[in-house]
Design an enzyme around this catalytic site. Sequence first.
Site, PDB file in Angstrom:
ATOM      1  N   ASP A  30       0.239   1.771  -5.547  1.00  0.00           N
ATOM      2  CA  ASP A  30       0.469   3.170  -5.932  1.00  0.00           C
ATOM      3  C   ASP A  30      -0.090   3.438  -7.332  1.00  0.00           C
ATOM      4  O   ASP A  30      -0.098   2.545  -8.181  1.00  0.00           O
ATOM      5  CB  ASP A  30       1.984   3.435  -5.902  1.00  0.00           C
ATOM      6  CG  ASP A  30       2.296   4.905  -5.797  1.00  0.00           C
ATOM      7  OD1 ASP A  30       1.367   5.729  -5.684  1.00  0.00           O
ATOM      8  OD2 ASP A  30       3.496   5.249  -5.837  1.00  0.00           O
ATOM      9  N   GLY A  31      -0.505   4.674  -7.562  1.00  0.00           N
ATOM     10  CA  GLY A  31      -0.888   5.086  -8.916  1.00  0.00           C
ATOM     11  C   GLY A  31      -2.371   5.324  -9.135  1.00  0.00           C
ATOM     12  O   GLY A  31      -2.781   5.617 -10.261  1.00  0.00           O
ATOM     13  N   ASN A  32      -3.164   5.255  -8.059  1.00  0.00           N
ATOM     14  CA  ASN A  32      -4.605   5.501  -8.229  1.00  0.00           C
ATOM     15  C   ASN A  32      -4.858   6.915  -8.747  1.00  0.00           C
ATOM     16  O   ASN A  32      -5.696   7.129  -9.628  1.00  0.00           O
ATOM     17  CB  ASN A  32      -5.345   5.366  -6.895  1.00  0.00           C
ATOM     18  CG  ASN A  32      -5.345   3.955  -6.356  1.00  0.00           C
ATOM     19  OD1 ASN A  32      -4.992   3.030  -7.067  1.00  0.00           O
ATOM     20  ND2 ASN A  32      -5.732   3.795  -5.115  1.00  0.00           N
ATOM     21  N   ARG A  34      -2.823   8.952 -10.445  1.00  0.00           N
ATOM     22  CA  ARG A  34      -2.406   9.112 -11.847  1.00  0.00           C
ATOM     23  C   ARG A  34      -3.394   8.445 -12.801  1.00  0.00           C
ATOM     24  O   ARG A  34      -3.700   8.963 -13.861  1.00  0.00           O
ATOM     25  CB  ARG A  34      -0.991   8.538 -12.048  1.00  0.00           C
ATOM     26  CG  ARG A  34       0.097   9.542 -11.704  1.00  0.00           C
ATOM     27  CD  ARG A  34       1.426   8.870 -11.509  1.00  0.00           C
ATOM     28  NE  ARG A  34       1.537   8.299 -10.173  1.00  0.00           N
ATOM     29  CZ  ARG A  34       2.561   7.604  -9.730  1.00  0.00           C
ATOM     30  NH1 ARG A  34       3.590   7.362 -10.541  1.00  0.00           N
ATOM     31  NH2 ARG A  34       2.600   7.166  -8.506  1.00  0.00           N
ATOM     32  N   HIS A  47      -9.200   5.711  -6.715  1.00  0.00           N
ATOM     33  CA  HIS A  47      -9.229   4.871  -5.512  1.00  0.00           C
ATOM     34  C   HIS A  47     -10.330   3.810  -5.634  1.00  0.00           C
ATOM     35  O   HIS A  47     -10.158   2.676  -5.217  1.00  0.00           O
ATOM     36  CB  HIS A  47      -9.429   5.734  -4.266  1.00  0.00           C
ATOM     37  CG  HIS A  47      -8.279   6.669  -3.992  1.00  0.00           C
ATOM     38  ND1 HIS A  47      -6.965   6.266  -4.050  1.00  0.00           N
ATOM     39  CD2 HIS A  47      -8.245   7.996  -3.683  1.00  0.00           C
ATOM     40  CE1 HIS A  47      -6.170   7.301  -3.775  1.00  0.00           C
ATOM     41  NE2 HIS A  47      -6.922   8.357  -3.561  1.00  0.00           N
ATOM     42  N   LEU A 141      -6.040 -17.375   3.997  1.00  0.00           N
ATOM     43  CA  LEU A 141      -5.178 -16.215   3.735  1.00  0.00           C
ATOM     44  C   LEU A 141      -5.280 -15.181   4.860  1.00  0.00           C
ATOM     45  O   LEU A 141      -6.378 -14.805   5.263  1.00  0.00           O
ATOM     46  CB  LEU A 141      -5.633 -15.566   2.416  1.00  0.00           C
ATOM     47  CG  LEU A 141      -4.960 -14.240   2.053  1.00  0.00           C
ATOM     48  CD1 LEU A 141      -3.504 -14.451   1.629  1.00  0.00           C
ATOM     49  CD2 LEU A 141      -5.733 -13.531   0.930  1.00  0.00           C
ATOM     50  N   LEU A 201      10.285   2.664  -0.362  1.00  0.00           N
ATOM     51  CA  LEU A 201       9.484   1.910   0.612  1.00  0.00           C
ATOM     52  C   LEU A 201       8.404   2.741   1.303  1.00  0.00           C
ATOM     53  O   LEU A 201       7.440   2.189   1.835  1.00  0.00           O
ATOM     54  CB  LEU A 201      10.405   1.325   1.691  1.00  0.00           C
ATOM     55  CG  LEU A 201      10.855  -0.115   1.501  1.00  0.00           C
ATOM     56  CD1 LEU A 201      11.726  -0.566   2.656  1.00  0.00           C
ATOM     57  CD2 LEU A 201       9.654  -1.052   1.377  1.00  0.00           C
ATOM     58  N   SER A 202       8.615   4.057   1.342  1.00  0.00           N
ATOM     59  CA  SER A 202       7.601   4.961   1.927  1.00  0.00           C
ATOM     60  C   SER A 202       7.109   4.506   3.306  1.00  0.00           C
ATOM     61  O   SER A 202       5.896   4.493   3.574  1.00  0.00           O
ATOM     62  CB  SER A 202       6.411   5.119   0.974  1.00  0.00           C
ATOM     63  OG  SER A 202       6.833   5.590  -0.278  1.00  0.00           O
TER      64      SER A 202
END
Length: 248
Positions: A30-32, A34, A47, A141, A201-202
Amino acid sequence: MRIYERYTADEIKGFGLLGAMPEHVGIIMDGNGRWATKRLTPRSFGHRAGMEALHEIVREAHCLGIKALTVYAFSTENWQRPVQEVNALFGLLTEYFEREIDELDANGVRIIALGDLEPFPAKVKACMVEAINRTAGNSGLNFCIAINYGSRAEIVRAVKRIVESGAAAEDIGEQAISDNLYTAGLPELDLIIRTAGEQRLSNFLLWQAAYAEFVFTPVLWPDFTPAEFRSCLAEYMKRTRRFGKVME
Ligand code: FPP
């Protein structure tokens, strides 16, 4: 193309990572927006910077020996964003896979999509499917990208799949639900990290988060570095996980 070196046990201790490494980490990136707004630039710049941060974190997860990393890249609600932003995100997804696939594959990373790829433009879908198919046999991974993902829809889908299989009500238990989620076969989710200071949690991995630990950081996603990632892991390692039991 780079081959990622695993950290040695001593290096991991040197990072202050003293405890069991989480096997499966989920990240709400989150926060791209802002980050971009603070720089008086369009949200898509945020982004793009977020995509670069992701590159570093995937490599770090590999080097630390984490088994699964699930990132929330596009939620079912994100379709409601302005069309230019949605298109910019699609462009970045395509760019990311075109640019990274050789390196990810060479490092044994397996790409998994969580969500319904059907509504995406043909180019985005083709590039995701190619990355998934090409890396399906890899055993390093598990890099899971939640796109067009919503956890409630995932649970509804799981229930429908069970009903359609003809299972009797008495045979339906928690395992059957887990086995029909996008995350089937992956290690249990141990930790969820959310950046940018929000503490919710969205609609991300609701079922899987039953016993997960949460770490929230004020850092905006494009500024989230491997060192910040390690400090979130160190925070997780300090916790005592009880899984609902009383500790002796
Ligand atoms: C949330 O920030 C972030 C997203 C909705 C998208 C996440 C996308 C990336 C990290 C980049 C590309 C990803 C891949 C897989 C190539 P926000 O826009 O909600 O930020 P804000 O809350 O500050 O507005």
